[in-house]
Design a protein around this motif. Structure first.
Motif: not given
Length: 457
Positions: A134-136, A168-171, A362-366, A395-396
């Protein structure tokens, strides 16, 4: 609690032997042995980075960290070390000697490194293990590992451990739940089984019979109840997804289980016993309901109003973490009651653990982790991804959850990976931008590349 770089430089011979065993075990499972948030020596910017070890197929060993670290201290040896973010050694003995030679350059341990010594080793091991999956979510991983450790150390537990993951969803809530059983097996050396249940199919009062079994003569009596899985293995991780969608009558079944660790099944086992014993089990419930004091409910990666997530506070000692969890748990329990959950049910959960919205790092690591996982599906071993490539593929705009990136990555990378899988072997580095992506041999590497774990999602 994160590891410190100094720990690897001042270890005993037994410590280096144990480190080698862990690296080799991870290599057999085709991933690196990593320590997220490792405290780097004084004078390093950033102060923390991911530290990783990897054994290659030719028998050589890698030492790396990401992101790249700039050293501004007085040691010329450390300055030379941190000019690169990846080092390759022909043997493990050479790697261990190199680390050991740095002990005289580190000086006295920092306060943060000394604080790590306050934590029991099994707890630290669980934190490191779960952080690989689990990242972030460092704060959530730390809290979950601490509660797991507290439960595992009991010789005669009176009740099971019950955790509620909310946010939140998807974290990463479900991802952490799925990682618990394997992590407990590695930590304790005992077999754990995992049972996954979607509570969104328990919206009717009669669906409660799917948990404990239907009475004789009723439809479903011959079906295997979910909770009877504990008869196969008393060490079971029960995962119940989407807690907020279950009917209140379903939640009432858990009252005696979470409080006494037992319940009565409708059918007896081979010995005639009807009692189910859950005292060594772990119950995990996930919910997207916002139980934070603010009452806001941001979704996925988004942070409403443009505000970044607040920095997570690290606990210096187990006592400090326990005090923080108590305060957060009471606030979350009150929020559950306000949202309609019975007070007697909300008070029976062992801990309620908050998951934060994912930040950009975290988004980039995932995204990197998903690229590695997709490569494995094509039989490719990707261990490096250029930072510019990751940023271009992520995605930005605000996405609902981390799952939203999967389709984008598959569409862009499938042609590249399918072609490379025809006649390619060895480790690869992904470079380029959409439209000109390519896989090249991973070595030699420069400080601009990002070594990454090849553990699967």
């Amino acid at each position: 609690m994160s590891a410190a770089f100094s720990q690897f430089c001042t270890a005993s011979q037994a410590g280096y032997n144990a480190l080698r065993q862990c690296i080799d075990l991870c290599a057999r499972q085709e991933h690196s042995y990593e320590f997220p948030g490792c405290l780097m020596p004084d004078g390093c910017v950033p102060e923390r980075a991911l530290l990783g070890f990897s054994r290659q197929r030719d028998g050589s060993y890698l030492l790396y960290w990401r992101p790249a670290v700039d050293y501004h201290g007085a040691s010329r040896v450390l300055a030379a070390l941190f000019r690169r973010n990846l080092w390759r050694f022909q043997s493990y003995e050479t790697l261990a000697e190199r680390l050991s030679s740095l002990r005289w350059e580190l000086g006295r341990p920092t306060a943060a490194a000394a604080a790590a010594q306050n934590w029991p080793e099994p707890c630290l091991r669980l934190i490191r293990d779960l952080s690989q999956s689990v990242l972030g979510q460092d704060q959530a991983v730390e809290a979950a590992a601490f509660r797991l450790y507290s439960h595992l150390e009991k010789r005669k537990p009176a009740r099971p451990l019950s955790l509620v993951f909310y946010g939140p969803t998807g974290v990463g809530k479900s991802e952490l739940g799925k990682a618990l059983a394997p992590a407990l097996e590695r930590c304790r050396g005992e077999r754990y089984q995992s049972v996954w249940t979607e509570l969104n199919t328990f919206t009717q009062p009669h669906s409660v019979h799917r948990l404990t079994g239907a009475p004789p003569g009723y439809v479903g009596y011959e079906d295997q109840p979910i909770l009877e899985a504990v008869r196969r293995n008393p060490r079971t991780v029960f995962m119940f997804d989407e807690l907020e969608k279950a009917h209140p009558e379903v939640l009432k079944v858990f009252m005696s289980i979470l409080d006494e660790g037992r319940c009565t099944a409708h059918r007896a086992d081979e010995s005639g016993d009807r009692e189910l014993d859950f005292r060594r089990c772990v119950f995990v419930f996930t919910t997207n309901a916002d139980l934070s004091p603010s009452g806001a409910r941001p979704l996925g990666f988004s942070c409403r109003g443009g505000d970044a997530p607040q920095p997570e506070k690290k606990a210096a000692t187990p006592a400090e973490l326990a005090e923080r969890l108590f305060q957060e748990n009471e606030e979350a329990r009150q929020a559950m009651v306000r949202q309609g959950v019975l007070r007697e049910i909300a008070g029976r959960f062992s801990a309620l653990i908050r998951f934060q919205p994912l930040d950009a790092a975290a988004r980039l690591a995932i995204a990197v982790k998903q690229i590695i996982s997709l490569g494995q599906e094509f039989g490719l071993r990707i261990i490096q991804v250029d930072p510019a490539t990751v940023r271009a593929l992520s995605p930005e705009r605000e996405a609902l959850s981390v799952r939203s990136m999967t389709g984008v990555l598959e569409g862009v990378l499938t042609p590249v990976f399918a072609q490379a899988a025809l006649n390619s072997r060895g480790a690869f580095r992904l470079t380029g931008l959409p439209g000109s992506l390519r896989l090249i041999p991973a070595y030699p590497a420069t400080s601009s590349t990002v070594p990454v774990s090849v553990s699967s999602l």
